[in-house]
Write a protein that holds these residues in place. Structure first.
Motif, PDB file in Angstrom:
ATOM      1  N   SER A  24      15.155   8.488 -12.557  1.00 24.48           N
ATOM      2  CA  SER A  24      14.334   7.734 -11.614  1.00 24.48           C
ATOM      3  C   SER A  24      13.696   8.639 -10.551  1.00 24.48           C
ATOM      4  O   SER A  24      12.805   8.221  -9.834  1.00 24.48           O
ATOM      5  CB  SER A  24      15.165   6.644 -10.952  1.00 24.48           C
ATOM      6  N   ASN A  25      14.149   9.903 -10.437  1.00 22.67           N
ATOM      7  CA  ASN A  25      13.532  10.834  -9.494  1.00 22.67           C
ATOM      8  C   ASN A  25      12.084  11.134  -9.845  1.00 22.67           C
ATOM      9  O   ASN A  25      11.316  11.597  -9.007  1.00 22.67           O
ATOM     10  CB  ASN A  25      14.289  12.163  -9.468  1.00 22.67           C
ATOM     11  N   ASN A  26      11.722  10.906 -11.095  1.00 21.11           N
ATOM     12  CA  ASN A  26      10.363  11.204 -11.527  1.00 21.11           C
ATOM     13  C   ASN A  26       9.372  10.133 -11.115  1.00 21.11           C
ATOM     14  O   ASN A  26       8.178  10.334 -11.221  1.00 21.11           O
ATOM     15  CB  ASN A  26      10.296  11.338 -13.055  1.00 21.11           C
ATOM     16  N   PHE A  27       9.882   8.992 -10.691  1.00 19.52           N
ATOM     17  CA  PHE A  27       9.003   7.885 -10.345  1.00 19.52           C
ATOM     18  C   PHE A  27       9.113   7.610  -8.852  1.00 19.52           C
ATOM     19  O   PHE A  27      10.207   7.521  -8.309  1.00 19.52           O
ATOM     20  CB  PHE A  27       9.406   6.648 -11.158  1.00 19.52           C
ATOM     21  N   ASP A  28       7.968   7.517  -8.204  1.00 24.45           N
ATOM     22  CA  ASP A  28       7.973   7.349  -6.762  1.00 24.45           C
ATOM     23  C   ASP A  28       6.993   6.251  -6.365  1.00 24.45           C
ATOM     24  O   ASP A  28       5.835   6.275  -6.768  1.00 24.45           O
ATOM     25  CB  ASP A  28       7.576   8.691  -6.129  1.00 24.45           C
ATOM     26  N   VAL A  29       7.490   5.284  -5.613  1.00 25.06           N
ATOM     27  CA  VAL A  29       6.603   4.234  -5.112  1.00 25.06           C
ATOM     28  C   VAL A  29       6.631   4.289  -3.592  1.00 25.06           C
ATOM     29  O   VAL A  29       7.696   4.358  -2.983  1.00 25.06           O
ATOM     30  CB  VAL A  29       7.040   2.833  -5.598  1.00 25.06           C
ATOM     31  N   SER A  30       5.467   4.315  -2.988  1.00 27.45           N
ATOM     32  CA  SER A  30       5.393   4.325  -1.537  1.00 27.45           C
ATOM     33  C   SER A  30       4.194   3.461  -1.133  1.00 27.45           C
ATOM     34  O   SER A  30       3.472   2.983  -1.998  1.00 27.45           O
ATOM     35  CB  SER A  30       5.226   5.755  -1.032  1.00 27.45           C
ATOM     36  N   GLY A  31       4.014   3.283   0.144  1.00 29.02           N
ATOM     37  CA  GLY A  31       2.889   2.429   0.523  1.00 29.02           C
ATOM     38  C   GLY A  31       2.560   2.495   1.988  1.00 29.02           C
ATOM     39  O   GLY A  31       3.213   3.203   2.773  1.00 29.02           O
ATOM     40  N   PHE A  32       1.533   1.754   2.355  1.00 25.95           N
ATOM     41  CA  PHE A  32       1.101   1.695   3.744  1.00 25.95           C
ATOM     42  C   PHE A  32       0.517   0.318   4.002  1.00 25.95           C
ATOM     43  O   PHE A  32       0.031  -0.349   3.084  1.00 25.95           O
ATOM     44  CB  PHE A  32       0.070   2.785   4.048  1.00 25.95           C
ATOM     45  N   ALA A  33       0.603  -0.090   5.240  1.00 16.74           N
ATOM     46  CA  ALA A  33       0.065  -1.403   5.588  1.00 16.74           C
ATOM     47  C   ALA A  33      -0.433  -1.348   7.015  1.00 16.74           C
ATOM     48  O   ALA A  33       0.031  -0.519   7.814  1.00 16.74           O
ATOM     49  CB  ALA A  33       1.148  -2.461   5.455  1.00 16.74           C
ATOM     50  N   ARG A  34      -1.395  -2.173   7.322  1.00 18.61           N
ATOM     51  CA  ARG A  34      -1.842  -2.296   8.707  1.00 18.61           C
ATOM     52  C   ARG A  34      -2.285  -3.718   8.990  1.00 18.61           C
ATOM     53  O   ARG A  34      -2.845  -4.388   8.125  1.00 18.61           O
ATOM     54  CB  ARG A  34      -2.941  -1.293   9.028  1.00 18.61           C
ATOM     55  N   LEU A  61      -4.666  -4.602   5.805  1.00 20.64           N
ATOM     56  CA  LEU A  61      -4.570  -4.264   4.388  1.00 20.64           C
ATOM     57  C   LEU A  61      -3.157  -3.842   4.011  1.00 20.64           C
ATOM     58  O   LEU A  61      -2.312  -3.558   4.857  1.00 20.64           O
ATOM     59  CB  LEU A  61      -5.560  -3.144   4.031  1.00 20.64           C
ATOM     60  N   LEU A  62      -2.947  -3.788   2.696  1.00 18.81           N
ATOM     61  CA  LEU A  62      -1.689  -3.316   2.139  1.00 18.81           C
ATOM     62  C   LEU A  62      -2.021  -2.407   0.959  1.00 18.81           C
ATOM     63  O   LEU A  62      -2.821  -2.772   0.091  1.00 18.81           O
ATOM     64  CB  LEU A  62      -0.862  -4.521   1.651  1.00 18.81           C
ATOM     65  N   GLY A  63      -1.428  -1.224   0.953  1.00 19.75           N
ATOM     66  CA  GLY A  63      -1.673  -0.289  -0.149  1.00 19.75           C
ATOM     67  C   GLY A  63      -0.366   0.143  -0.772  1.00 19.75           C
ATOM     68  O   GLY A  63       0.628   0.332  -0.067  1.00 19.75           O
ATOM     69  N   VAL A  64      -0.359   0.272  -2.078  1.00 18.72           N
ATOM     70  CA  VAL A  64       0.849   0.734  -2.775  1.00 18.72           C
ATOM     71  C   VAL A  64       0.466   1.929  -3.641  1.00 18.72           C
ATOM     72  O   VAL A  64      -0.534   1.886  -4.362  1.00 18.72           O
ATOM     73  CB  VAL A  64       1.456  -0.386  -3.650  1.00 18.72           C
ATOM     74  N   GLN A  65       1.236   2.983  -3.512  1.00 17.26           N
ATOM     75  CA  GLN A  65       0.986   4.176  -4.321  1.00 17.26           C
ATOM     76  C   GLN A  65       2.152   4.387  -5.279  1.00 17.26           C
ATOM     77  O   GLN A  65       3.300   4.418  -4.864  1.00 17.26           O
ATOM     78  CB  GLN A  65       0.813   5.397  -3.405  1.00 17.26           C
ATOM     79  N   ALA A  66       1.842   4.490  -6.561  1.00 21.54           N
ATOM     80  CA  ALA A  66       2.870   4.748  -7.576  1.00 21.54           C
ATOM     81  C   ALA A  66       2.551   6.077  -8.223  1.00 21.54           C
ATOM     82  O   ALA A  66       1.395   6.381  -8.510  1.00 21.54           O
ATOM     83  CB  ALA A  66       2.862   3.645  -8.621  1.00 21.54           C
ATOM     84  N   GLU A  67       3.604   6.886  -8.391  1.00 16.30           N
ATOM     85  CA  GLU A  67       3.405   8.225  -8.902  1.00 16.30           C
ATOM     86  C   GLU A  67       4.479   8.520  -9.935  1.00 16.30           C
ATOM     87  O   GLU A  67       5.650   8.217  -9.709  1.00 16.30           O
ATOM     88  CB  GLU A  67       3.578   9.190  -7.718  1.00 16.30           C
ATOM     89  N   TYR A  68       4.076   9.076 -11.041  1.00 19.24           N
ATOM     90  CA  TYR A  68       5.073   9.459 -12.034  1.00 19.24           C
ATOM     91  C   TYR A  68       4.875  10.929 -12.393  1.00 19.24           C
ATOM     92  O   TYR A  68       3.771  11.353 -12.725  1.00 19.24           O
ATOM     93  CB  TYR A  68       4.940   8.592 -13.289  1.00 19.24           C
ATOM     94  N   SER A  69       5.957  11.728 -12.308  1.00 17.33           N
ATOM     95  CA  SER A  69       5.868  13.151 -12.646  1.00 17.33           C
ATOM     96  C   SER A  69       6.454  13.384 -14.022  1.00 17.33           C
ATOM     97  O   SER A  69       7.608  13.045 -14.274  1.00 17.33           O
ATOM     98  CB  SER A  69       6.646  13.982 -11.633  1.00 17.33           C
ATOM     99  N   PHE A  70       5.634  13.947 -14.913  1.00 11.58           N
ATOM    100  CA  PHE A  70       6.130  14.293 -16.254  1.00 11.58           C
ATOM    101  C   PHE A  70       6.998  15.539 -16.171  1.00 11.58           C
ATOM    102  O   PHE A  70       7.988  15.672 -16.851  1.00 11.58           O
ATOM    103  CB  PHE A  70       4.952  14.533 -17.202  1.00 11.58           C
ATOM    104  N   ASN A  71       6.550  16.471 -15.335  1.00  9.74           N
ATOM    105  CA  ASN A  71       7.323  17.680 -15.059  1.00  9.74           C
ATOM    106  C   ASN A  71       6.802  18.225 -13.729  1.00  9.74           C
ATOM    107  O   ASN A  71       6.063  17.543 -13.035  1.00  9.74           O
ATOM    108  CB  ASN A  71       7.173  18.695 -16.207  1.00  9.74           C
ATOM    109  N   GLU A  72       7.145  19.448 -13.379  1.00 13.98           N
ATOM    110  CA  GLU A  72       6.738  19.981 -12.074  1.00 13.98           C
ATOM    111  C   GLU A  72       5.232  20.173 -11.953  1.00 13.98           C
ATOM    112  O   GLU A  72       4.689  20.201 -10.858  1.00 13.98           O
ATOM    113  CB  GLU A  72       7.453  21.309 -11.799  1.00 13.98           C
ATOM    114  N   GLN A  73       4.573  20.326 -13.081  1.00 15.22           N
ATOM    115  CA  GLN A  73       3.131  20.597 -13.041  1.00 15.22           C
ATOM    116  C   GLN A  73       2.245  19.358 -13.188  1.00 15.22           C
ATOM    117  O   GLN A  73       1.156  19.311 -12.662  1.00 15.22           O
ATOM    118  CB  GLN A  73       2.741  21.579 -14.161  1.00 15.22           C
TER     119      GLN A  73
END
Lengths: 396, 138
Positions: A24-34, A61-73
């Motif tokens: 689960s370290n490879n998947f990151d969900v974060s966000g911002f709202a105002r 607004l509300l923003g959600v950022q999802a990021e998935y890392s396959f590897n370090e690059q």
């Protein structure tokens, strides 16, 4: 491009469905709202959607950022935005594949935010800057907010100086709000670069963006150009063309210390498209850090002008030509200009490391007969107004 | 209002007194004994800049005294500006903030396992031979 979006979305969703089984370290969900509340002390005009009734829906607004890392690059990221304002669409803001073969190089491919201003690629993340609304003279005249394409960044550190050089190439194809008109705008190809250098507390920023193929469609312009053309006034007809070159140059300087901060950005837009007037804008912000408070003052100014176009239609030959002559003058005179001077005083209070409260007051002043980013409901509007705003900014 | 202003002033004085009189050291694994970094190089490393030595910066969580001193004396920024900076870097897909640790012990344990990591801690903490100081504030 549509296909690219689908492929990237496919990769993201395919990778997100495997997270349960994966690290689960490879998947990151974060966000911002105002949540932003604003009130304009003016009944004859509105500014950025604010009028003389308290509104919470213009910039919240509300923003959600999802990021998935396959590897370090290699990684894939998406940013989804839900926006309450009428002038902004909700949906996918960013969707890109990122490849970092070494700490010096970064490549991105997909739907990206144009990075030419200091805060243009994080305009929705109010937590990242001191004001509630960044100076509109620069940030509202923002011609190409997104692009679909690719970017390459080279980073280096040398003897106390940090350098960042980015080039990008892509296309822009969106519906935009120009001069109160909702029009389709296309810029293909669109190219630019961004140079940044930081030395201790000082950061320098220079960028350039250009397209030789800007085009938009406004029925009124086309109809009138056709009338002029059929009457034999080719040059006047061509002056209403909505295709051509648009370039934006920007320079910025920042100073950040424990006690004080200051920043300035200067922008010039030049173009041979009538709808995009020549524009010079700048702002200067100075602020003091009184942790957990920040107080700041901003002066911003823009001036815009259209190329003087000689009226080809002769006067005094016959009444029809006289009418056409005056019609052309009126058409050109009625093109809106966004010349605006503003002064903003604001305070920010950081509640903790992810929530900030802000309050800003902006005095807005434009020239008589000009629009100055206002939407004018009553011609007797004196071109002066005060905007009051309070906001809660959140990152998670 | 006057009480509020007094409270703010008191908080400000407390913060600056803290940051002025206390010091931190920046440390790494003894494997890197001999390297020395300038304050600017450490700032660059902790703000996500390219580092020639391929070092990994580690931070303490917001609220830690050592973090406040590090922000003030090395980065030259307030916590609020540090947070704003990382929000900008993160949401523009450019960079991630240093990994954060709750305690100095956890940070030291991480460096022991990852010799390329660099962290900071209060100057008065006694260090074992596994670690070397690469910068000390004054």
């Amino acid at each position: 491009m549509q296909r690219l979006k689908l492929v990237l979305a496919g990769i993201l969703f395919a990778s997100s469905t495997t997270i349960a089984a994966d690290d689960s370290n490879n998947f990151d969900v974060s966000g911002f709202a105002r949540v932003v509340a604003g009130y304009l002390d003016e009944s004859k005009a509105s500014y950025e959607g604010y009028d003389d009734s308290l509104s919470l829906s213009e910039q919240s607004l509300l923003g959600v950022q999802a990021e998935y890392s396959f590897n370090e690059q290699l990684s894939v990221a998406a940013q989804l935005l839900a926006h309450s304002g009428d002038s902004r669409d909700s949906g996918v803001e960013w969707l890109y594949l990122r490849y970092e073969p070494s700490p010096n190089w970064r490549f991105k491919l997909g739907r990206l935010r144009t990075p030419i201003f200091q805060y243009s690629d994080i305009l929705d993340v109010g937590f990242a800057y001191p004001w509630i609304t960044p100076p509109q003279q620069i940030y509202s005249a923002y011609l190409f907010s997104n692009y679909e394409g690719a970017t390459a960044t080279y980073r280096q550190y040398y003897s106390g100086f940090n350098f960042d050089f980015e080039v990008f190439l892509g296309m822009f194809d969106e519906t935009e709000n120009y001069a109160g008109l909702i029009v389709p705008v296309k810029a293909d190809p669109l190219a630019g670069f961004v140079f940044k250098s930081r030395h201790d507390a000082v950061q320098l920023h220079a960028s350039y963006i250009r397209t030789n193929d800007f085009s938009t469609v406004v029925a009124e312009f086309d109809q009138f150009a056709n009338i002029l053309r059929s009457a034999g006034f080719q040059e006047s007809a061509d002056s209403l063309a909505l295709k051509g070159r648009v370039e934006v140059m920007l320079g910025g300087l920042n100073y950040d210390s424990v006690d004080y901060f200051a920043s300035t950005e200067w922008m010039r837009i030049s173009s041979d498209v009538l709808l995009v007037p020549k524009t010079d804008s700048f702002y200067v912000t100075v602020g003091a850090n009184l942790a957990p408070f920040q107080v700041h003052f901003t002066y911003a100014s823009s001036s815009a002008e259209y190329d003087t176009i000689e009226n080809e239609v002769p006067l005094g030959i016959n009444p029809q030509l006289d009418a056409l002559h005056f019609q052309y003058d009126t058409f050109i005179d009625n093109l809106p200009l966004d010349t605006l001077d503003s002064a903003t005083v604001g305070v920010r209070y950081d509640l903790n490391s992810s929530v900030a409260l802000k309050a800003d007051v902006s005095w807005l002043d434009t020239k008589p007969d000009e629009r100055g980013f206002f939407v004018i409901n009553d011609a007797s509007f004196d071109r002066e107004a005060v905007l009051y705003q309070i906001a809660v900014e959140w990152v998670f | 209002m006057r009480i509020f202003a007094a409270l703010v002033m008191q908080a400000l004085l407390a913060v600056s007194a803290n940051a002025d009189t206390q010091n931190i050291v920046v440390i790494t694994h003894q494997k890197h004994a001999g390297i020395e970094l300038t304050r600017n190089e450490i700032k660059n490393l902790f703000m996500g800049g390219v580092s020639t030595q391929q070092l990994e910066p580690l931070a303490l969580k917001p609220g830690a005294d050592a973090r406040l001193i590090f922000n003030t004396k090395i980065l030259g920024l307030t916590e609020s500006r540090v947070q704003s900076y990382w929000a900008q870097m993160h949401f523009s897909g450019r960079n991630k903030p240093p990994q954060e640790f709750e305690t100095v012990e956890a940070l030291l344990a991480y460096i022991q396992k990852n010799p390329n990591a660099v962290g900071y801690l209060p100057a008065e903490i006694e260090l074992s031979d596994d670690f070397v100081v690469i910068y000390a504030t004054q």
